[in-house]
Design a protein around this motif. Structure first.
Motif, PDB file in Angstrom:
ATOM      1  N   ALA A  77       0.832  -1.186   0.000  1.00  0.00           N
ATOM      2  CA  ALA A  77       0.000   0.000   0.000  1.00  0.00           C
ATOM      3  C   ALA A  77       0.876   1.248   0.000  1.00  0.00           C
ATOM      4  CB  ALA A  77      -0.902  -0.021   1.214  1.00  0.00           C
ATOM      5  N   GLY A  78       0.271   2.342  -0.336  1.00  0.00           N
ATOM      6  CA  GLY A  78       1.023   3.571  -0.526  1.00  0.00           C
ATOM      7  C   GLY A  78       1.547   4.188   0.747  1.00  0.00           C
TER       8      GLY A  78
ATOM      9  N   HIS B  80       9.055  -1.460   4.910  1.00  0.00           N
ATOM     10  CA  HIS B  80       9.084  -0.031   5.213  1.00  0.00           C
ATOM     11  C   HIS B  80      10.116   0.292   6.283  1.00  0.00           C
ATOM     12  CE1 HIS B  80       4.841   0.199   3.477  1.00  0.00           C
ATOM     13  NE2 HIS B  80       5.594   0.999   2.739  1.00  0.00           N
TER      14      HIS B  80
ATOM     15  N   HIS C 101       9.309   6.414  -3.415  1.00  0.00           N
ATOM     16  CA  HIS C 101       8.949   5.383  -2.446  1.00  0.00           C
ATOM     17  C   HIS C 101       8.458   4.115  -3.153  1.00  0.00           C
ATOM     18  CE1 HIS C 101       7.083   4.158   1.523  1.00  0.00           C
ATOM     19  NE2 HIS C 101       6.342   3.453   0.688  1.00  0.00           N
ATOM     20  N   GLU C 102       7.514   4.286  -4.077  1.00  0.00           N
ATOM     21  CA  GLU C 102       6.931   3.123  -4.751  1.00  0.00           C
ATOM     22  C   GLU C 102       7.946   2.449  -5.665  1.00  0.00           C
ATOM     23  OE1 GLU C 102       3.997   2.070  -3.735  1.00  0.00           O
ATOM     24  OE2 GLU C 102       3.785   3.839  -2.459  1.00  0.00           O
TER      25      GLU C 102
ATOM     26  N   HIS D 257       9.971   0.127  -3.676  1.00  0.00           N
ATOM     27  CA  HIS D 257       9.321  -1.177  -3.483  1.00  0.00           C
ATOM     28  C   HIS D 257       9.554  -2.061  -4.703  1.00  0.00           C
ATOM     29  CE1 HIS D 257       7.409  -0.270   0.237  1.00  0.00           C
ATOM     30  NE2 HIS D 257       6.426   0.480  -0.221  1.00  0.00           N
TER      31      HIS D 257
HETATM   32 ZN   LIG Z   1       5.238   1.701   0.931  1.00  0.00          ZN
END
Ligand SMILES: [Zn+2]
Length: 264
Positions: free
Chosen positions: A22-23, A215, A204-205, A208
């Protein structure tokens, strides 16, 4: 999205093959863990092996001075049932959805392109116009709003509007007479953010999608679990974590002889 050259692996049910991060505003979704696969690996899968460390990471030198925070957050990174989400075929091919004529979508595109440039110093990335064959697709879309859910021991919480969502799936392909397993990521990134936040969220994404499936607990890291008042750059801790991930074993990117596997 249909991938013609790559058939989905039939032996992993849908809930297990699609990981979901998730964001910035949300905690991790259910990370896919398959205790059976983890403890009793299918003998027909490629063995867990370590790929050679990308030169960009091998040559990375620790920043001088006391400014950089020490340590990493490797412990927070989750391996999948196929091992760590390491890219072995570089550069990683990234598709960014084309911008429309409006300023908003152009600002969105610029932010994603900048995030790509920020990461490519540490892991080579290359822009591709072919969404079908891209390793990572970045799409201009707000993630769907999650329904209200209650978990045992947790109070019901109102869903937060999320700025982004990153998912992966596993596929197989024939390469040089063998069958290889590989990953593909889709990032949905909302254009409804200020430029600063859009860049921070894109970084950030992408982090991932490059393999940091977890995180950081430290607010000055790009992979901090929550959005912060002042968006941060990629930190030395982010890179130490990435480097450690790329020294871990994975079944991804390794082959087994064609004909020995019954993956459908
Ligand atoms: Zn994240």
């Amino acid at each position: 999205m249909r991938h013609r050259q790559a058939r989905r692996i039939g032996w992993l049910v849908a809930g297990l093959i699609a990981g979901l991060m998730a964001g910035l505003m949300a905690v991790c979704f259910n990370l896919p863990l398959n205790p059976v696969a983890a403890s009793q690996p299918d003998p027909q899968l490629p063995e867990l092996q370590v790929h050679s460390l990308p030169l960009t990471l091998a040559d990375w030198s620790e920043p001088a001075g006391d400014g950089a925070q020490s340590g990493d957050y490797f412990d927070a990174v989750q391996p999948t049932e196929l091992g760590y989400l390491v890219w072995s075929k570089l550069p990683v091919q990234v598709y960014i959805q084309a911008a429309e004529a409006d300023a908003k979508s152009q600002a969105w595109y610029a932010a994603v392109e900048q995030a790509m440039q920020d990461w490519t110093v540490y892991l080579p990335l290359s822009l591709t116009a072919n969404a079908e064959t891209a390793d990572i697709q970045v799409l201009r879309a707000a993630p769907a709003i999650q329904p209200l859910t209650a978990r045992p021991g947790h109070p019901v919480q109102l869903p937060r509007i999320r700025a982004a969502e990153t998912k992966y799936q596993f596929f197989q392909r024939q390469s040089k007479g063998e069958i290889q397993l590989f990953q593909r990521f889709t990032i949905q990134l909302s254009p409804n953010q200020t430029a600063d936040y859009m860049l921070a969220t894109a970084r950030h994404e992408l982090g991932h999608a490059l393999g940091i499936w977890g995180h950081s607990p430290v607010a000055t890291d790009a992979l901090y679990f929550s959005q912060v008042g002042h968006p941060t750059a990629i930190s030395a801790r982010d890179i130490r974590t990435l480097k450690k991930i790329y020294q871990q074993p994975t079944r991804l990117g390794w082959g087994m002889p064609a004909g020995t596997a019954e993956l459908e």
